[in-house]
Structure formats: C-alpha cells, structure tokens
Design an enzyme around this catalytic site. Structure first.
Site, PDB file in Angstrom:
ATOM      1  N   SER A  77       0.830  -1.205   0.000  1.00 27.62           N
ATOM      2  CA  SER A  77       0.000   0.000   0.000  1.00 27.62           C
ATOM      3  C   SER A  77       0.863   1.253   0.000  1.00 27.62           C
ATOM      4  O   SER A  77       0.372   2.356  -0.294  1.00 27.62           O
ATOM      5  CB  SER A  77      -0.930   0.006   1.217  1.00 27.62           C
ATOM      6  OG  SER A  77      -0.221  -0.281   2.409  1.00 27.62           O
ATOM      7  N   GLU A 130      -0.549 -12.452  -1.345  1.00 25.79           N
ATOM      8  CA  GLU A 130      -1.948 -12.266  -1.720  1.00 25.79           C
ATOM      9  C   GLU A 130      -2.427 -13.417  -2.591  1.00 25.79           C
ATOM     10  O   GLU A 130      -1.699 -13.899  -3.458  1.00 25.79           O
ATOM     11  CB  GLU A 130      -2.127 -10.957  -2.492  1.00 25.79           C
ATOM     12  CG  GLU A 130      -2.019  -9.716  -1.629  1.00 25.79           C
ATOM     13  CD  GLU A 130      -2.460  -8.467  -2.377  1.00 25.79           C
ATOM     14  OE1 GLU A 130      -3.083  -8.595  -3.462  1.00 25.79           O
ATOM     15  OE2 GLU A 130      -2.193  -7.358  -1.886  1.00 25.79           O
ATOM     16  N   GLU A 145      -9.871  -9.249   3.630  1.00 23.11           N
ATOM     17  CA  GLU A 145     -10.112  -7.850   3.268  1.00 23.11           C
ATOM     18  C   GLU A 145     -11.355  -7.706   2.403  1.00 23.11           C
ATOM     19  O   GLU A 145     -11.569  -8.454   1.450  1.00 23.11           O
ATOM     20  CB  GLU A 145      -8.916  -7.263   2.513  1.00 23.11           C
ATOM     21  CG  GLU A 145      -9.145  -5.805   2.104  1.00 23.11           C
ATOM     22  CD  GLU A 145      -7.927  -5.098   1.555  1.00 23.11           C
ATOM     23  OE1 GLU A 145      -8.046  -3.916   1.183  1.00 23.11           O
ATOM     24  OE2 GLU A 145      -6.855  -5.721   1.499  1.00 23.11           O
TER      25      GLU A 145
END
Length: 240
Positions: free
Chosen positions: A28, A98, A164
C-alpha cells in the site's frame, strides 16, 4: 491481534511503543507514500528498503513484509528466492502473499522451507484490475470461492490470513472454520484481529477512502495547521 501498516523508522517506533502487535510493511506504500493509483508499481527492492527501516524502529512488534505484484505470477523458485531476500536483507519475520487457491502451492513452497507466510484473501489489491476496482468480494455465490481460498491458504501452511473487503458474516464463517488467526480489514468484527493503514488511521491520506476506515485523528488538518503556523512565523520574522 492489533496490526497497523508502517513504512518508515519513525512511525514504526511510535506504533511499537503504542503496543501494536504486528507491523505490516504493505505494498500500500505505492499509494500512500509514492502516490500511485494502485499498489502494482511497487518493486521488491522498494519493499526491502522500507522494511529495513520499519525493523529498525520495532523492538517488540512482529514485522511482516508484502511480496509485491508480479512475484507470485512466476515460479515457486523465484518467489522463494525473493522471500529469502526479504528475510535476510530486511530482518522481517514473515512475508505476506496475496491470493488463495491459485497461490497455495507457492505458499507451501515457502512454509515447507521454514519461511513464515501471512496469507491475504478476499479483496486483494494486487488483483484490482481483475476485480474492476476496489470492490467488496465474497457476496452471494462468490462467498464459497473466498472460503475455499482461505482454507487453501491455511492448508498450505500460513500462520494467519488477512480477510479484506468481505461481508461480516462471511468473515465470521471463515474465522470459525480456520484454526489459524484471521485479521480483518473491512471484514467486520468477527475476525481474530484488525489491521488498518496507518495513514488512514491517522487521517493523513486523502486518496481512496474506504467506508470501513475509522479515522482516529484528523492528521491532515493538524499538519496543515502546524506547518501553516511555521510559515506565518517565518514570513513575519518571529521565527527563529
């Protein structure tokens, strides 16, 4: 489990002193530090650089580092080499990967070689284009896919998994099903922990504003006020 992202020494030291359990050096940083629209441009070298700084600022908190976009699209050997670099060069205790079922074999290749892996399923920012933007995942029939991803991550040996951008009921179901901890972000209160991007938590980032984010201070206003005060004093020659 209290988890907050960090990207530099000074903030990491503050978060560590505040009692945060885990510092996540997230890709991020591509958005909140570098100013990109997505996390995709971030490189492995950049992740290692920022993680080194965070590790130096942490005395007690567990530090995990994101493996950036593109690595897990390649062979397990390439990902393994990247993960080894992260742990050796940065001092982090784990890497974050991820994805679910498609990367389970890759996660297993890491964990069987004693590299701790934090999983991440649901809304995975590295798949933003495939999702058509930053949209909630796991609604309706898609819930089974997210559950299968979480189970695959656990079976591959991950020690925990970030959930998420999924419905709260789904995160509760996943948390009850898994034996490893779940860490939520925009996934409701049913997880074993929560994570926020530090610039969101402090109200410093004015880009994407997820609805689930709670800002614990208006950092942008405080910074503008402080710097504005400094500028005024310089211009009227009252400082120094």
């Amino acid at each position: 489990i209290v988890c907050v992202t960090a990207y530099d020494y000074t903030v990491a030291k503050l978060l560590d002193a505040a009692g945060v359990d885990m510092l996540l050096v997230g890709d991020s940083l591509g958005m909140v530090v570098q100013g990109h629209d997505t996390t995709l441009p971030v490189t492995l070298d950049q992740m290692i650089y920022h993680t080194q700084a965070v590790v130096r600022g942490s005395e007690k908190a567990f530090v995990a580092c994101d493996l950036p976009f593109g690595l897990c699209h390649r062979s397990s050997d390439v990902v393994l080499e990247a993960a080894i670099r992260v742990l050796k060069e940065s001092g982090a205790q784990a890497v974050k990967v991820e994805g679910g079922v498609p990367v389970a074999q890759t996660i297993q290749a890491l964990t069987t070689r004693h590299i701790p892996v934090l999983g991440h399923v649901g809304l995975t920012p590295q798949s933003v284009h495939a999702f058509g933007g930053f949209k909630v995942q796991g609604r309706g029939e898609a819930a089974d896919r997210v559950l299968a991803d979480a189970v695959a991550v656990e079976e591959a040996g991950a020690f925990a998994v970030v959930l998420e951008g999924i419905p709260a009921r789904l995160s509760e179901k996943i948390s009850a099903r898994l034996t490893i901890p779940t860490i939520g972000i925009g996934a409701g209160p049913g997880c074993d922990g929560q994570v926020l991007v530090v610039y969101d938590l402090l109200g410093l980032y004015d880009g994407v504003k997820p609805r689930f984010v709670k800002r614990y201070m208006d950092g942008s206003a405080l910074v503008r006020q402080a710097v504005g005060h400094f500028a005024e004093e310089v211009r009227n020659r009252s400082f120094p």
